[in-house]
Write a protein that holds these residues in place. Structure first.
Motif, mmCIF file in Angstrom:
data_model
loop_
_atom_site.group_PDB
_atom_site.id
_atom_site.type_symbol
_atom_site.label_atom_id
_atom_site.label_comp_id
_atom_site.label_asym_id
_atom_site.label_seq_id
_atom_site.Cartn_x
_atom_site.Cartn_y
_atom_site.Cartn_z
ATOM 1 N N ILE A 138 0.864 -1.175 0.000
ATOM 2 C CA ILE A 138 0.000 0.000 0.000
ATOM 3 C C ILE A 138 0.906 1.233 0.000
ATOM 4 O O ILE A 138 1.483 1.576 1.033
ATOM 5 N N PRO A 139 1.082 1.875 -1.147
ATOM 6 C CA PRO A 139 2.034 2.996 -1.221
ATOM 7 C C PRO A 139 1.578 4.173 -0.364
ATOM 8 O O PRO A 139 0.391 4.493 -0.268
ATOM 9 N N PHE A 140 2.555 4.815 0.259
ATOM 10 C CA PHE A 140 2.287 6.067 0.957
ATOM 11 C C PHE A 140 1.970 7.172 -0.051
ATOM 12 O O PHE A 140 2.342 7.101 -1.226
ATOM 13 N N ILE A 141 1.328 8.204 0.435
ATOM 14 C CA ILE A 141 1.174 9.448 -0.313
ATOM 15 C C ILE A 141 2.320 10.365 0.097
ATOM 16 O O ILE A 141 2.530 10.617 1.290
ATOM 17 N N ASN A 142 3.080 10.830 -0.871
ATOM 18 C CA ASN A 142 4.207 11.738 -0.602
ATOM 19 C C ASN A 142 3.731 13.164 -0.859
ATOM 20 O O ASN A 142 3.542 13.575 -2.001
ATOM 21 N N THR A 143 3.538 13.920 0.219
ATOM 22 C CA THR A 143 3.090 15.302 0.127
ATOM 23 C C THR A 143 4.133 16.213 0.750
ATOM 24 O O THR A 143 4.435 16.087 1.948
ATOM 25 N N ASP A 144 4.709 17.101 -0.070
ATOM 26 C CA ASP A 144 5.737 18.031 0.411
ATOM 27 C C ASP A 144 6.865 17.307 1.133
ATOM 28 O O ASP A 144 7.317 17.707 2.214
ATOM 29 N N ASN A 145 7.313 16.208 0.522
ATOM 30 C CA ASN A 145 8.447 15.445 1.024
ATOM 31 C C ASN A 145 8.181 14.847 2.404
ATOM 32 O O ASN A 145 9.071 14.766 3.264
ATOM 33 N N GLN A 297 20.848 13.939 16.549
ATOM 34 C CA GLN A 297 20.064 15.079 16.065
ATOM 35 C C GLN A 297 20.971 16.114 15.405
ATOM 36 O O GLN A 297 20.609 16.684 14.363
ATOM 37 N N GLY A 298 22.146 16.331 15.954
ATOM 38 C CA GLY A 298 23.096 17.238 15.312
ATOM 39 C C GLY A 298 23.523 16.744 13.946
ATOM 40 O O GLY A 298 23.650 17.531 12.993
ATOM 41 N N ASN A 299 23.746 15.442 13.829
ATOM 42 C CA ASN A 299 24.123 14.870 12.536
ATOM 43 C C ASN A 299 22.991 14.981 11.514
ATOM 44 O O ASN A 299 23.228 15.270 10.334
ATOM 45 N N ILE A 300 21.757 14.742 11.960
ATOM 46 C CA ILE A 300 20.615 14.880 11.053
ATOM 47 C C ILE A 300 20.502 16.323 10.567
ATOM 48 O O ILE A 300 20.316 16.582 9.366
ATOM 49 N N ASP A 301 20.619 17.267 11.484
ATOM 50 C CA ASP A 301 20.566 18.685 11.097
ATOM 51 C C ASP A 301 21.623 18.999 10.047
ATOM 52 O O ASP A 301 21.352 19.701 9.057
ATOM 53 N N TYR A 302 22.810 18.455 10.256
ATOM 54 C CA TYR A 302 23.911 18.710 9.321
ATOM 55 C C TYR A 302 23.597 18.149 7.937
ATOM 56 O O TYR A 302 23.756 18.852 6.913
ATOM 57 N N ILE A 303 23.158 16.903 7.872
ATOM 58 C CA ILE A 303 22.883 16.264 6.584
ATOM 59 C C ILE A 303 21.765 16.988 5.839
ATOM 60 O O ILE A 303 21.864 17.277 4.637
ATOM 61 N N VAL A 304 20.680 17.291 6.537
ATOM 62 C CA VAL A 304 19.544 17.967 5.903
ATOM 63 C C VAL A 304 19.964 19.340 5.386
ATOM 64 O O VAL A 304 19.601 19.744 4.269
ATOM 65 N N GLU A 305 20.741 20.058 6.167
ATOM 66 C CA GLU A 305 21.198 21.382 5.746
ATOM 67 C C GLU A 305 22.109 21.294 4.521
ATOM 68 O O GLU A 305 22.015 22.119 3.595
ATOM 69 N N GLN A 306 22.979 20.287 4.502
ATOM 70 C CA GLN A 306 23.907 20.145 3.383
ATOM 71 C C GLN A 306 23.179 19.855 2.070
ATOM 72 O O GLN A 306 23.583 20.313 1.006
ATOM 73 N N PHE A 307 22.105 19.090 2.136
ATOM 74 C CA PHE A 307 21.357 18.763 0.922
ATOM 75 C C PHE A 307 20.368 19.858 0.516
ATOM 76 O O PHE A 307 19.805 19.800 -0.574
ATOM 77 N N ASP A 308 20.160 20.835 1.372
ATOM 78 C CA ASP A 308 19.080 21.802 1.185
ATOM 79 C C ASP A 308 19.129 22.512 -0.165
ATOM 80 O O ASP A 308 18.094 22.757 -0.780
ATOM 81 N N LYS A 309 20.319 22.852 -0.638
ATOM 82 C CA LYS A 309 20.445 23.630 -1.877
ATOM 83 C C LYS A 309 20.955 22.784 -3.031
ATOM 84 O O LYS A 309 21.572 23.296 -3.970
ATOM 85 N N THR A 310 20.663 21.480 -2.968
ATOM 86 C CA THR A 310 21.078 20.565 -4.030
ATOM 87 C C THR A 310 19.835 19.962 -4.683
ATOM 88 O O THR A 310 18.719 20.107 -4.176
ATOM 89 N N PRO A 311 20.010 19.251 -5.803
ATOM 90 C CA PRO A 311 18.859 18.562 -6.421
ATOM 91 C C PRO A 311 18.321 17.412 -5.577
ATOM 92 O O PRO A 311 17.219 16.922 -5.830
ATOM 93 N N ILE A 312 19.099 16.958 -4.601
ATOM 94 C CA ILE A 312 18.687 15.856 -3.731
ATOM 95 C C ILE A 312 17.908 16.421 -2.545
ATOM 96 O O ILE A 312 18.374 17.338 -1.863
ATOM 97 N N LYS A 313 16.714 15.877 -2.311
ATOM 98 C CA LYS A 313 15.876 16.357 -1.220
ATOM 99 C C LYS A 313 15.936 15.355 -0.061
ATOM 100 O O LYS A 313 15.593 14.192 -0.216
ATOM 101 N N ALA A 314 16.372 15.822 1.111
ATOM 102 C CA ALA A 314 16.434 14.971 2.290
ATOM 103 C C ALA A 314 15.125 15.067 3.064
ATOM 104 O O ALA A 314 14.673 16.160 3.402
ATOM 105 N N MET A 315 14.494 13.929 3.312
ATOM 106 C CA MET A 315 13.266 13.886 4.106
ATOM 107 C C MET A 315 13.661 13.913 5.581
ATOM 108 O O MET A 315 14.151 12.910 6.116
ATOM 109 N N LYS A 316 13.491 15.036 6.232
ATOM 110 C CA LYS A 316 13.957 15.176 7.611
ATOM 111 C C LYS A 316 13.184 14.230 8.519
ATOM 112 O O LYS A 316 11.958 14.313 8.627
ATOM 113 N N PRO A 317 13.878 13.329 9.220
ATOM 114 C CA PRO A 317 13.170 12.343 10.038
ATOM 115 C C PRO A 317 12.721 12.910 11.374
ATOM 116 O O PRO A 317 13.392 13.757 11.962
#
Length: 385
Positions: A138-145, A297-317
């Protein structure tokens, strides 16, 4: 926060899945492996000390999980999740993945329908198909990442004969924490159509950004009747190699079905190292655990921030130490893998392993010293320029 997690520890001499399979999975050993979900971080020193103390006794015979073992879990769950569980509710398992297979066998018949929301942790699918049950994705609905449950589609599958749901709570790979309202809606539909629920809550302790885990079976009397809970100290304290986990049954009928399936194989009790590690983790690991949460949490913040301005979108957990990457802007799945594995030399996990809904995605593990993630991101960003 103490400085537990800055040192990069070499694991290669010890036959580790993460490192020894680099050549097989990625075609080269010259790669930073950020894939399988264990941590490249040392466990709590109190656990190491407890294991050393036990190993000083030279007899390593059959070991029971005594009252002190179960009390450590009872106290941890009460403190962490405000859920009252009792000794009679527990059954030991050597790992949640093998337990899933036996639960599927115990609760369904061959060819009956077993459902999962997709994408999801690959062994869910393996245990359904491998046990000759009919897999329903049953696929999820992906809304705004961000993933949401398609309740209309879910109800259609229930109407069509779904007998069992294997549910990932919190969700792996996206790190989504499910709300009380979402859990209640799943439960209402499952009860209406006579479908039981296996709730994999192995990441329940790894909550971030103020999110709170709600044990599914704690919701109501109906939840107690319908839900089997899977938990373990392994993700929280990096103990996956010690094979220690447990199931919680509030419904004795379901518990008896499972135990009758495994008891003759002696799969309802565990080993010496598992026993000692869990007691030490739950009774003495609190300070280390709080430091871990801050580090991750610091590592997650870092990864999400690094991808923020790239074509790759990080789904913040909301939870877990895993980050789900939407890489569809890079092309096909083969092109995405070539980018990470051959160009950037970073071994993230192929999204298609999580089901067809994972096409175009990759999963990245953040549970490392930050210096490792910095080197991985440097490689990725250099290839994106």
């Amino acid at each position: 926060m103490q400085n537990h997690f800055t040192k990069n520890i070499d694991r290669t001499p010890f036959s580790t899945v993460k490192y020894d399979l680099r050549k097989v999975l990625f075609g080269t050993e010259d790669i930073i492996p950020l894939w399988v979900a264990d941590m490249d971080l040392p466990t709590a020193p109190e656990i190491t000390e407890a294991l050393i103390k036990r190993l000083e006794h030279p007899i390593y015979g059959y070991t029971l999980q005594d009252n002190s073992f179960w009390q450590s879990a009872i106290d941890w769950i009460d403190k962490r999740h405000q859920w009252k569980v009792h000794r009679k509710d527990f059954v030991f398992v050597a790992g949640i993945v093998p337990a899933l297979g036996f639960l599927v066998e115990a609760f369904t018949q061959p060819k009956e329908k077993v459902g999962i929301f997709s994408p999801v942790y690959p062994p869910f699918r393996d245990n359904i198909v491998g046990n000759d049950r009919t897999l329903v994705e049953i696929p999820f609905i992906n809304t705004d990442n961000r993933y949401f449950i398609d309740f209309d589609l879910f109800e259609e599958e229930l109407k069509n004969g779904l007998k069992l749901l294997i549910f990932c709570h919190p969700h792996n790979p996206s790190g989504r924490v499910w709300s009380k309202e979402e859990l209640e809606k799943i439960l209402q539909l499952c009860d209406q159509y006579d479908c039981n629920i296996i709730s994999d809550e192995i990441h329940a302790d790894l909550m971030f950004y103020g999110h709170k885990h709600i044990p599914f079976a704690s919701l109501s009397d109906v939840a107690e009747k319908r839900v089997v809970t899977c938990m373990a100290p392994s993700k929280t304290f990096n103990l996956a190699g010690l094979n220690c986990a447990y199931l919680i049954f509030k419904n004795k009928e379901l518990q008896d079905k499972y135990v009758n399936r495994v008891k003759h194989m002696h799969l309802d009790f565990g080993g010496l190292m598992a026993t000692e590690s869990m007691k030490a983790a739950y009774n003495q690991g609190e300070n280390w655990y709080q430091d871990l949460l801050k580090h991750i949490q610091g590592n997650i913040d870092y990864i999400v921030e690094q991808f923020d301005k790239t074509p790759i979108k990080a789904m913040k957990p909301d939870a877990t130490y895993l980050v789900w990457l939407d890489c569809r802007a890079l092309g096909t799945q083969n092109q995405i893998k070539e980018f990470f594995f051959k160009k950037a030399k970073v071994g993230v996990q192929d999204g298609l392993m999580f089901g067809i809904a994972g096409d175009g995605f990759m999963r990245l593990n953040t549970a490392y010293p930050k210096s490792v993630l910095e080197e991985a991101m440097k490689r990725i960003l250099n290839q994106l320029e």
